[in-house]
Motif scaffolding. Structure first.
Motif, PDB file in Angstrom:
ATOM      1  N   SER A 147      51.358  37.963   2.460  1.00 24.89           N
ATOM      2  CA  SER A 147      50.767  38.029   3.797  1.00 24.89           C
ATOM      3  C   SER A 147      50.979  36.703   4.508  1.00 24.89           C
ATOM      4  CB  SER A 147      49.262  38.315   3.706  1.00 24.89           C
ATOM      5  OG  SER A 147      48.659  38.168   4.980  1.00 24.89           O
ATOM      6  N   ILE A 148      51.328  36.757   5.783  1.00 17.51           N
ATOM      7  CA  ILE A 148      51.423  35.538   6.583  1.00 17.51           C
ATOM      8  C   ILE A 148      50.165  35.357   7.431  1.00 17.51           C
ATOM      9  CG2 ILE A 148      53.957  35.522   6.654  1.00 17.51           C
ATOM     10  CD1 ILE A 148      53.627  36.483   9.649  1.00 17.51           C
ATOM     11  N   ASN A 149      49.031  35.897   6.982  1.00 20.69           N
ATOM     12  CA  ASN A 149      47.793  35.780   7.759  1.00 20.69           C
ATOM     13  C   ASN A 149      47.469  34.341   8.116  1.00 20.69           C
ATOM     14  OD1 ASN A 149      47.285  38.494   7.937  1.00 20.69           O
ATOM     15  ND2 ASN A 149      45.834  38.555   6.232  1.00 20.69           N
ATOM     16  N   HIS A 150      47.750  33.415   7.207  1.00 22.52           N
ATOM     17  CA  HIS A 150      47.491  32.012   7.530  1.00 22.52           C
ATOM     18  C   HIS A 150      48.205  31.596   8.809  1.00 22.52           C
ATOM     19  CE1 HIS A 150      48.475  27.725   7.596  1.00 22.52           C
ATOM     20  NE2 HIS A 150      47.276  27.549   7.060  1.00 22.52           N
ATOM     21  N   ASP A 151      49.461  32.000   8.960  1.00 21.28           N
ATOM     22  CA  ASP A 151      50.260  31.577  10.113  1.00 21.28           C
ATOM     23  C   ASP A 151      49.871  32.279  11.399  1.00 21.28           C
ATOM     24  OD1 ASP A 151      51.506  30.239   8.077  1.00 21.28           O
ATOM     25  OD2 ASP A 151      53.541  30.873   8.594  1.00 21.28           O
ATOM     26  N   LEU A 152      49.207  33.431  11.271  1.00 18.93           N
ATOM     27  CA  LEU A 152      48.877  34.209  12.469  1.00 18.93           C
ATOM     28  C   LEU A 152      47.844  33.512  13.349  1.00 18.93           C
ATOM     29  CD1 LEU A 152      48.728  37.852  11.043  1.00 18.93           C
ATOM     30  CD2 LEU A 152      50.643  36.670  12.160  1.00 18.93           C
ATOM     31  N   ALA A 153      47.086  32.587  12.769  1.00 14.66           N
ATOM     32  CA  ALA A 153      46.070  31.896  13.564  1.00 14.66           C
ATOM     33  C   ALA A 153      46.696  30.952  14.576  1.00 14.66           C
ATOM     34  CB  ALA A 153      45.123  31.125  12.640  1.00 14.66           C
ATOM     35  N   ASP A 154      47.675  30.151  14.135  1.00 19.86           N
ATOM     36  CA  ASP A 154      48.187  29.091  15.004  1.00 19.86           C
ATOM     37  C   ASP A 154      49.707  28.960  14.990  1.00 19.86           C
ATOM     38  OD1 ASP A 154      45.523  28.077  15.698  1.00 19.86           O
ATOM     39  OD2 ASP A 154      45.442  27.314  13.649  1.00 19.86           O
ATOM     40  N   ILE A 155      50.299  28.901  13.789  1.00 18.45           N
ATOM     41  CA  ILE A 155      51.711  28.531  13.688  1.00 18.45           C
ATOM     42  C   ILE A 155      52.610  29.565  14.343  1.00 18.45           C
ATOM     43  CG2 ILE A 155      53.609  28.101  12.080  1.00 18.45           C
ATOM     44  CD1 ILE A 155      51.506  26.970  10.130  1.00 18.45           C
ATOM     45  N   LEU A 156      52.419  30.829  14.004  1.00 15.99           N
ATOM     46  CA  LEU A 156      53.294  31.847  14.575  1.00 15.99           C
ATOM     47  C   LEU A 156      53.083  32.011  16.083  1.00 15.99           C
ATOM     48  CD1 LEU A 156      54.615  35.017  12.960  1.00 15.99           C
ATOM     49  CD2 LEU A 156      53.869  35.105  15.325  1.00 15.99           C
ATOM     50  N   PRO A 157      51.839  32.053  16.596  1.00 11.32           N
ATOM     51  CA  PRO A 157      51.683  32.162  18.050  1.00 11.32           C
ATOM     52  C   PRO A 157      52.324  31.001  18.812  1.00 11.32           C
ATOM     53  CG  PRO A 157      49.619  32.715  16.969  1.00 11.32           C
ATOM     54  CD  PRO A 157      50.538  32.187  15.904  1.00 11.32           C
ATOM     55  N   LEU A 158      52.220  29.778  18.281  1.00  8.81           N
ATOM     56  CA  LEU A 158      52.848  28.648  18.963  1.00  8.81           C
ATOM     57  C   LEU A 158      54.366  28.725  18.877  1.00  8.81           C
ATOM     58  CD1 LEU A 158      50.506  25.708  17.923  1.00  8.81           C
ATOM     59  CD2 LEU A 158      50.761  26.673  20.213  1.00  8.81           C
ATOM     60  N   THR A 159      54.885  29.151  17.728  1.00  6.84           N
ATOM     61  CA  THR A 159      56.333  29.307  17.600  1.00  6.84           C
ATOM     62  C   THR A 159      56.840  30.385  18.550  1.00  6.84           C
ATOM     63  OG1 THR A 159      56.165  28.641  15.270  1.00  6.84           O
ATOM     64  CG2 THR A 159      58.207  29.688  15.958  1.00  6.84           C
TER      65      THR A 159
END
Length: 477
Positions: A147-159
């Motif tokens: 799961s990439i849930n960790h990244d869904l908070a900040d990293i992926l939205p900013l990318t």
């Protein structure tokens, strides 16, 4: 990673004495950055536009000759990493208001309103510039719980926002460590990937790429390992070269193909010039690596060795594309302004298609960090919990990177220019035909380079502690 720098002050604009315009030839626009201190961190003039000048006939006495008939590599982008530290500071930490965050992102990534950063290299899971250790699957003994849930908070939205602001963006991903349960020490720090989990780790890569792509962020490049075997004290993983080669050919690439991931290319090495013989040479000598359609080239870091290694390797393997994928700013650097501009010039004069710094953002205490680099700096400083909470400083690294990314567009081709010890430089021709000359005064006094191009030239008074980008159009004649 490596220890690195401090965050800077917001640039204060000053007015340079205008250079009188000449009355013939193409117009030359220019932008200057000047620092006032011995450590190259206090910006007094940041990408400040200057009065346009013009070329005049004749090239006698030119100290820098730009010849666009001689071409080299293509430019793919310049930028930094949206680390966990960056994502949290700009996102869920609450340090920035939504309006400030959006304005900051525009200043970073928008090609016209900002400096047009065009290459993001993100860690796959935790690194030293993170708040804690984490992976995308913490449960032994397969990746069914990925799961990439960790990244869904900040990293992926900013990318994703960066990609939306600059659609020409290239995105790369590199792991610092496999999940702890795959390793012989059951820990995110050091340890060896167990051979029985090579296949599962290949699937881990495929799932990461698919997860990002399904959310609008294609991954253009990966590396199998950031800085193989380095370093104790933060997320990292030990390898030997044979194991890395075997994993790439027999686990990573088969997993990508089974998942239908064929547009993501793998860059080998992802480490220093000084580490090439140990980690890169065997991979480039293997035709099953370099001949595979999933092979993308070689990734270089700038912390050890000599940048000339890039040209040495290019001369031996001229078809292998080279990328600069990491070099942090940091406290250990004597003069950050000089370091940055010479990196931009030297990396690309030695065939790099990208110039990528380390963390995009850090706070006023050069963190948060998860072991490793407690003295790094980024392109911006996000104030969190201090007297300037919620404010953003644009460091010298923002402006030095902007001398490249604001003016040299993805798809540009490097063109020939005479190097000059006093005014180091590199030149490019953009897809729209415009020419870009990036120059840096390496001396303690004003320099007056004469730039020849075809049958024309211009002379410019370039102050000490100053970098310039010159842009012009027209046909060489």
């Amino acid at each position: 990673m490596r220890p690195a720098l401090i965050a800077l002050v917001t640039a204060v604009a000053v007015t340079a004495a205008p250079v009188p315009a000449l009355d013939a030839g193409e117009t030359v626009d220019s932008w200057l950055t000047t620092t006032s201190d011995d450590r190259g961190r206090v910006v007094t003039r940041g990408l400040q536009p200057q009065t346009p000048i013009r070329f005049t006939p004749g090239t006698g006495g030119a100290t820098i000759t730009v010849d666009e008939r001689r071409t080299y590599q293509q430019f793919e982008g310049g930028g930094a990493s949206i680390t966990d530290t960056t994502g949290w500071l700009m996102g869920s930490s609450g340090a920035l208001s939504a309006a400030t965050r959006d304005a900051t992102m525009r200043k970073l990534f928008h090609p016209a309103e900002g400096i047009g950063l065009s290459f993001i290299r993100n860690p796959m899971a935790s690194s030293d510039l993170a708040r804690f250790d984490y992976s995308y699957d913490n449960t032994c003994c397969d990746v069914s719980d990925f799961s990439i849930n960790h990244d869904l908070a900040d990293i992926l939205p900013l990318t994703k926002q960066a990609k939306d602001l600059n659609p020409a963006m290239t995105v790369m991903a590199s792991p610092w460590s496999a999940p702890a349960w795959m390793k012989d020490n059951n820990h995110m720090h050091q340890g060896w990937l167990q051979a029985k989990y090579y296949g599962a780790y290949g699937e881990y890569f495929a799932k990461y790429i698919q997860a990002y792509q399904s959310r609008g962020v294609p991954i253009d490049y990966i590396s199998a390992q950031n800085e193989p075997t380095c370093c104790a004290g933060y997320p990292s993983m030990r390898w030997n070269t044979e194991g890395l080669v075997y994993f790439t050919k027999n686990a990573l690439w088969p997993a990508l193909r089974r998942a239908g991931v064929t547009n993501t290319k793998t860059l080998v090495l992802d480490w220093n010039w000084s580490d090439y013989d140990a980690w890169g040479a065997q991979q480039l000598a293997d035709p099953q690596i370099t001949g595979d359609p999933l092979f993308g080239g070689i990734a270089w870091h700038g912390y050890g060795g000599d940048v000339a290694k890039q040209t040495e390797v290019h001369n031996r393997y001229p078809g292998v594309k080279a990328y600069g994928t990491e070099h942090s700013g940091g406290n250990w650097i004597r003069n950050q302004h000089d370091e940055d501009m010479l990196n931009v010039i030297d990396y690309t004069r030695h065939w790099a298609r990208s110039v990528v710094k380390w963390s995009l953002a850090l706070d006023q205490n050069q963190g948060p960090h998860n072991g490793g680099c407690g003295v790094c700096t980024g392109l911006i400083t996000v104030h969190n919990g201090d007297g300037r909470h919620g404010q953003v400083d644009y460091t010298v690294e923002y402006y030095t990177m902007g001398h490249l990314t604001k003016f040299v567009k993805p798809g540009a081709v490097r063109i020939d220019s005479t190097d000059n010890a006093a005014v180091r430089n590199v030149a490019w021709r953009n897809p729209d035909g415009s020419k870009v000359l990036i120059a840096h005064n390496t001396t303690s006094g004003t320099q007056n380079p004469k730039v020849g191009w075809g049958s024309q030239s211009f002379t410019y008074s370039l102050p000490a502690k100053t970098s310039a980008t010159f842009v012009w159009r027209g046909d060489q004649r």
